[in-house]
Design a protein around this motif. Structure first.
Motif: not given
Length: 279
Positions: A183-198
């Motif tokens: 989360x720290x490295x990639x940022x919350x919006x990228x993490x959000x995309x990863x989760x919603x894509x999974x």
């Protein structure tokens, strides 16, 4: 005492059902007291998330308000979890369960899978809870629900203190993991995309409050430093909920170790934010 977010006394008209399971019989934690959490979270919600003006008592809704009909089912025994969740889900209502120790989630997920089939599990926790050498306790939840979830569309978030056995099981079952460092490295919006894509269609969210850093949630049974921020967790919860969920639980609040009830208050507010995101 009802949680302050309950806005109907009519079970039949409700969309969301809150229920408490004040049980910690399958916890191995040195810190005891998670069985007190359902009452404490409800109590603090009524003290801190409401205000009185004259003779009127109002609730401070999250931005956007709460239009969903919420019914507080009260507390149930651990042995009643499967039947209660089955009853709630059979009417297409969303159960929000307050524990108690995290093993309660096992019975919830198994009950929901009987209705929906394989569940897409989003698991917020500092620990993977993927012990397979033992079963039926708060550290074996992932192993115990393997027949009931789709690991390809499931994900763990906040993991930062796995045992070697758990690392091996994560690799064996190819389970996706997001750490606080990610989360720290990639940022919350990228993490959000990863989760919603999974995640898949029938998504269930399970939250161990120790996923959140002890700076924000000190009153948990197994606190671990370097955790997720409270705002990060709520942001992700709301994004997932907007996509649709079949249920959610919040586990492992330990009121006796809390600081000025901050963790119980956070849990109450998290429930409100989830409810406000339900379409």
């Amino acid at each position: 005492m009802r949680i302050c977010w309950a806005n109907t006394e009519n079970y039949d008209e409700s969309n969301v059902v809150i229920l408490g399971v004040p049980d910690e019989s399958k916890s191995h934690s040195l810190r005891k007291g998670t069985s007190e959490a359902p009452h404490k979270i409800r109590e603090i919600s009524n003290i801190r998330d409401t205000y009185k003006r004259g003779s009127d008592i109002s609730t401070g809704f999250p931005l956007g308000g709460i239009n969903t009909k919420v019914y507080d089912y009260g507390n149930i025994l651990r042995t009643e979890v499967s039947d209660a969740i089955g009853k709630i889900s059979s009417k297409s209502k969303i159960p929000i369960t307050i524990g108690g120790d995290h093993s309660i989630s096992t019975d919830i997920i198994k009950s929901l899978s009987k209705r929906y089939g394989s569940i897409s599990l989003v698991y917020f926790d500092a620990h993977p809870d993927f012990i397979s050498s033992s079963s039926g306790y708060y550290g074996s939840v992932l192993h115990d629900v393997l027949p009931d979830i789709d690991t390809k569309s499931s994900i763990q978030i906040g993991i930062r203190t796995p045992e070697q056995e758990e690392i091996d099981n994560i690799k064996k079952h190819d389970l996706s993991v997001i750490t606080p460092w990610d989360v720290l490295k990639n940022g919350i919006t990228e993490i959000e995309k990863t989760i919603l894509g999974k995640i898949g269609k029938n998504t269930y969210i399970s939250v161990d409050m120790d996923a959140i850093d002890p700076a924000y949630a000190p009153g948990v049974s197994v606190p671990v430093p370097l955790g997720l921020g409270n705002l990060e967790v709520v942001y992700l919860l709301k994004s997932i909920v907007k996509r649709g969920i079949v249920g959610l639980d919040i586990m492992e609040v330990c009121p006796g170790y809390d600081i000025k009830d901050r963790t119980s208050h956070l849990a109450s507010r998290m429930i409100a934010e989830v409810i406000s995101a339900i379409n």
